[in-house]
Motif scaffolding. Sequence first.
Motif, PDB file in Angstrom:
ATOM      1  N   LEU A 114      75.241  48.876  55.631  1.00  0.00           N
ATOM      2  CA  LEU A 114      76.083  48.797  56.823  1.00  0.00           C
ATOM      3  C   LEU A 114      75.746  49.902  57.825  1.00  0.00           C
ATOM      4  CD1 LEU A 114      79.522  48.042  55.126  1.00  0.00           C
ATOM      5  CD2 LEU A 114      78.368  46.546  56.778  1.00  0.00           C
ATOM      6  N   ASN A 115      74.665  50.643  57.545  1.00  0.00           N
ATOM      7  CA  ASN A 115      74.274  51.805  58.355  1.00  0.00           C
ATOM      8  C   ASN A 115      75.315  52.925  58.297  1.00  0.00           C
ATOM      9  OD1 ASN A 115      71.729  50.884  59.300  1.00  0.00           O
ATOM     10  ND2 ASN A 115      72.752  49.605  60.837  1.00  0.00           N
ATOM     11  N   LEU A 116      76.047  52.959  57.193  1.00  0.00           N
ATOM     12  CA  LEU A 116      76.934  54.073  56.901  1.00  0.00           C
ATOM     13  C   LEU A 116      76.228  54.997  55.919  1.00  0.00           C
ATOM     14  CD1 LEU A 116      80.212  52.018  56.344  1.00  0.00           C
ATOM     15  CD2 LEU A 116      79.628  53.340  58.386  1.00  0.00           C
ATOM     16  N   SER A 117      76.750  56.189  55.737  1.00  0.00           N
ATOM     17  CA  SER A 117      76.178  57.090  54.742  1.00  0.00           C
ATOM     18  C   SER A 117      76.365  56.489  53.358  1.00  0.00           C
ATOM     19  CB  SER A 117      76.874  58.452  54.805  1.00  0.00           C
ATOM     20  OG  SER A 117      76.566  59.224  53.656  1.00  0.00           O
ATOM     21  N   PRO A 118      75.358  56.617  52.471  1.00  0.00           N
ATOM     22  CA  PRO A 118      75.541  56.119  51.098  1.00  0.00           C
ATOM     23  C   PRO A 118      76.653  56.839  50.340  1.00  0.00           C
ATOM     24  CG  PRO A 118      73.483  57.327  51.300  1.00  0.00           C
ATOM     25  CD  PRO A 118      74.006  57.144  52.694  1.00  0.00           C
ATOM     26  N   THR A 119      77.128  57.961  50.897  1.00  0.00           N
ATOM     27  CA  THR A 119      78.244  58.679  50.267  1.00  0.00           C
ATOM     28  C   THR A 119      79.585  58.328  50.925  1.00  0.00           C
ATOM     29  OG1 THR A 119      77.943  60.609  51.703  1.00  0.00           O
ATOM     30  CG2 THR A 119      76.751  60.601  49.595  1.00  0.00           C
ATOM     31  N   TYR A 120      79.576  57.394  51.877  1.00  0.00           N
ATOM     32  CA  TYR A 120      80.815  57.004  52.554  1.00  0.00           C
ATOM     33  C   TYR A 120      81.817  56.464  51.532  1.00  0.00           C
ATOM     34  CZ  TYR A 120      83.951  54.742  55.895  1.00  0.00           C
ATOM     35  OH  TYR A 120      85.060  54.357  56.620  1.00  0.00           O
ATOM     36  N   LEU A 121      82.999  57.061  51.465  1.00  0.00           N
ATOM     37  CA  LEU A 121      84.074  56.672  50.542  1.00  0.00           C
ATOM     38  C   LEU A 121      83.661  56.765  49.071  1.00  0.00           C
ATOM     39  CD1 LEU A 121      85.686  53.560  52.328  1.00  0.00           C
ATOM     40  CD2 LEU A 121      86.603  55.881  52.196  1.00  0.00           C
ATOM     41  N   LYS A 122      82.550  57.443  48.787  1.00  0.00           N
ATOM     42  CA  LYS A 122      82.035  57.489  47.414  1.00  0.00           C
ATOM     43  C   LYS A 122      83.057  58.087  46.442  1.00  0.00           C
ATOM     44  CE  LYS A 122      77.918  58.963  44.806  1.00  0.00           C
ATOM     45  NZ  LYS A 122      78.483  59.844  43.757  1.00  0.00           N
ATOM     46  N   GLU A 153      76.763  52.651  41.951  1.00  0.00           N
ATOM     47  CA  GLU A 153      75.438  52.630  42.588  1.00  0.00           C
ATOM     48  C   GLU A 153      75.350  51.518  43.638  1.00  0.00           C
ATOM     49  OE1 GLU A 153      72.477  54.466  42.237  1.00  0.00           O
ATOM     50  OE2 GLU A 153      73.826  55.919  41.316  1.00  0.00           O
ATOM     51  N   LEU A 154      75.852  50.354  43.299  1.00  0.00           N
ATOM     52  CA  LEU A 154      75.807  49.235  44.243  1.00  0.00           C
ATOM     53  C   LEU A 154      76.657  49.514  45.476  1.00  0.00           C
ATOM     54  CD1 LEU A 154      76.000  46.203  41.793  1.00  0.00           C
ATOM     55  CD2 LEU A 154      74.071  46.777  43.278  1.00  0.00           C
ATOM     56  N   PHE A 155      77.800  50.141  45.290  1.00  0.00           N
ATOM     57  CA  PHE A 155      78.672  50.450  46.418  1.00  0.00           C
ATOM     58  C   PHE A 155      77.956  51.355  47.418  1.00  0.00           C
ATOM     59  CE2 PHE A 155      81.862  53.252  48.424  1.00  0.00           C
ATOM     60  CZ  PHE A 155      82.570  52.303  49.135  1.00  0.00           C
ATOM     61  N   GLY A 156      77.256  52.391  46.914  1.00  0.00           N
ATOM     62  CA  GLY A 156      76.514  53.279  47.802  1.00  0.00           C
ATOM     63  C   GLY A 156      75.448  52.538  48.589  1.00  0.00           C
ATOM     64  N   ALA A 157      74.737  51.623  47.906  1.00  0.00           N
ATOM     65  CA  ALA A 157      73.693  50.842  48.578  1.00  0.00           C
ATOM     66  C   ALA A 157      74.292  49.899  49.612  1.00  0.00           C
ATOM     67  CB  ALA A 157      72.881  50.064  47.551  1.00  0.00           C
ATOM     68  N   ILE A 158      75.450  49.323  49.323  1.00  0.00           N
ATOM     69  CA  ILE A 158      76.106  48.420  50.272  1.00  0.00           C
ATOM     70  C   ILE A 158      76.574  49.194  51.498  1.00  0.00           C
ATOM     71  CG2 ILE A 158      78.122  46.930  50.615  1.00  0.00           C
ATOM     72  CD1 ILE A 158      77.750  46.069  47.647  1.00  0.00           C
ATOM     73  N   VAL A 166      92.851  50.956  52.988  1.00  0.00           N
ATOM     74  CA  VAL A 166      91.509  50.502  53.342  1.00  0.00           C
ATOM     75  C   VAL A 166      91.541  49.961  54.769  1.00  0.00           C
ATOM     76  CG1 VAL A 166      89.603  48.963  52.734  1.00  0.00           C
ATOM     77  CG2 VAL A 166      91.047  49.924  50.929  1.00  0.00           C
ATOM     78  N   GLU A 167      90.694  50.538  55.620  1.00  0.00           N
ATOM     79  CA  GLU A 167      90.611  50.147  57.017  1.00  0.00           C
ATOM     80  C   GLU A 167      89.150  49.984  57.420  1.00  0.00           C
ATOM     81  OE1 GLU A 167      94.028  52.027  59.565  1.00  0.00           O
ATOM     82  OE2 GLU A 167      93.076  53.644  58.431  1.00  0.00           O
ATOM     83  N   PRO A 168      88.897  49.346  58.569  1.00  0.00           N
ATOM     84  CA  PRO A 168      87.518  49.272  59.050  1.00  0.00           C
ATOM     85  C   PRO A 168      86.933  50.662  59.260  1.00  0.00           C
ATOM     86  CG  PRO A 168      88.888  47.686  60.220  1.00  0.00           C
ATOM     87  CD  PRO A 168      89.816  48.545  59.421  1.00  0.00           C
ATOM     88  N   ALA A 169      85.664  50.842  58.881  1.00  0.00           N
ATOM     89  CA  ALA A 169      84.975  52.103  59.117  1.00  0.00           C
ATOM     90  C   ALA A 169      84.945  52.382  60.616  1.00  0.00           C
ATOM     91  CB  ALA A 169      83.560  52.043  58.557  1.00  0.00           C
ATOM     92  N   THR A 170      85.320  53.592  61.009  1.00  0.00           N
ATOM     93  CA  THR A 170      85.383  53.909  62.437  1.00  0.00           C
ATOM     94  C   THR A 170      84.022  53.748  63.111  1.00  0.00           C
ATOM     95  OG1 THR A 170      85.079  56.258  61.903  1.00  0.00           O
ATOM     96  CG2 THR A 170      87.347  55.471  62.186  1.00  0.00           C
ATOM     97  N   GLU A 171      82.946  53.961  62.353  1.00  0.00           N
ATOM     98  CA  GLU A 171      81.596  53.811  62.899  1.00  0.00           C
ATOM     99  C   GLU A 171      81.271  52.369  63.277  1.00  0.00           C
ATOM    100  OE1 GLU A 171      81.398  57.191  59.818  1.00  0.00           O
ATOM    101  OE2 GLU A 171      82.484  55.307  60.144  1.00  0.00           O
ATOM    102  N   LEU A 172      82.046  51.418  62.756  1.00  0.00           N
ATOM    103  CA  LEU A 172      81.788  50.000  63.010  1.00  0.00           C
ATOM    104  C   LEU A 172      82.772  49.398  64.010  1.00  0.00           C
ATOM    105  CD1 LEU A 172      81.028  48.899  59.330  1.00  0.00           C
ATOM    106  CD2 LEU A 172      79.400  49.591  61.111  1.00  0.00           C
ATOM    107  N   VAL A 173      83.552  50.275  64.654  1.00  0.00           N
ATOM    108  CA  VAL A 173      84.535  49.830  65.649  1.00  0.00           C
ATOM    109  C   VAL A 173      84.172  50.433  67.003  1.00  0.00           C
ATOM    110  CG1 VAL A 173      86.969  49.878  66.322  1.00  0.00           C
ATOM    111  CG2 VAL A 173      86.356  49.639  63.909  1.00  0.00           C
ATOM    112  N   ASP A 174      84.050  49.593  68.025  1.00  0.00           N
ATOM    113  CA  ASP A 174      83.809  50.059  69.391  1.00  0.00           C
ATOM    114  C   ASP A 174      84.331  48.999  70.354  1.00  0.00           C
ATOM    115  OD1 ASP A 174      81.837  48.013  69.528  1.00  0.00           O
ATOM    116  OD2 ASP A 174      80.255  49.395  68.886  1.00  0.00           O
ATOM    117  N   GLU A 175      84.023  49.162  71.626  1.00  0.00           N
ATOM    118  CA  GLU A 175      84.540  48.217  72.625  1.00  0.00           C
ATOM    119  C   GLU A 175      84.056  46.793  72.375  1.00  0.00           C
ATOM    120  OE1 GLU A 175      83.762  49.432  76.603  1.00  0.00           O
ATOM    121  OE2 GLU A 175      84.969  51.268  76.460  1.00  0.00           O
TER     122      GLU A 175
END
Length: 304
Positions: free
Chosen positions: A142-150, A133-138, A263-272
């Motif tokens: 991060l403005n990721l889906s709560p199901t990210y890597l769930k 539950e905590l992982f989903g909230a974390i 485990v890598e950085p979420a692609t949504e959190l990587v940009d220029e």
Amino acid sequence: MELEKLPIINFSRLHHDSVIKQIHEACRNFGFFHVMNHGISDSVIEEALNVNSNFFGLPVAMKEEFNSDDVQKPVRFSRLQIGCHENEMLSRDFLKLYAHPLHHFVNLWPSNPLKYREKMGMYATEVRKLGIELFGAIMESLNLSPTYLKQNFEQGVQIIGINSYPPCSGSSIKTGTAAHTDHSIITILLQSSPGLHIMDRSDGAWKSDLKTKGSLKVLVGDHLEVISNGLYKSVLHRAISSSNNCTRLSIADFHSLGMDDIVEPATELVDEDHPKRYRGSSLRDYLEHLSSKDATPFNHKIKI
């Protein structure tokens, strides 16, 4: 010095926007927070502490059957003695248990004291539910889906590290744990009495956690730092000797993805403006690094 302003997360309101914001601020500013109303009963917590106190109180020969220097062994007892930068030696008794899937490992756990497997199995199951539950909230913070890597997290690794810190005997060797970060995604910590110190990044000072009755502590680990691409930093922490004559116990639940999941950085959190800051790595990579005795912290090796 205490962390007086550290957010206390009310688990019963976990997915409210205000609580998600609290989690974001706590992970970003401290890498640490308390969680209250977590749903794990006082009796389950007390029985976990009591049964481990009884284990560490067993005759040495009964504990030594689990003694091993193999960091990848699923059940391992050690009497650790480690030097730290203050030129002091720190010691503790340590028991490690792999705990997920529980049915794969529970029969390898100590059978003494009586009902050890039952009591610790119940605690491990309850803390795992909390961790998911905590992982989903974390992830949501991060403005990721709560199901990210769930699914990966639910099928991932749970390792329990139980530490016993007897009172100092007056010798030059003190009981405690040197400063370190955890190579997990999150660590959920239970302690019988205060002793955890974390590094406050705002001023570089060591600060003690609040003694909040009924709370568990949540620590950001190295792999959450990676997923967040450095937005959340793993928290540097240590344990110090108890100031009273009682043995202090801590039970740390380390929650990670699968042993070989990269485990890598979420692609949504990587940009220029926020380039990728970490190489991909797995929990097995970390354990092999530990086995190699390389003194370089693993989280330094994976930074780009």
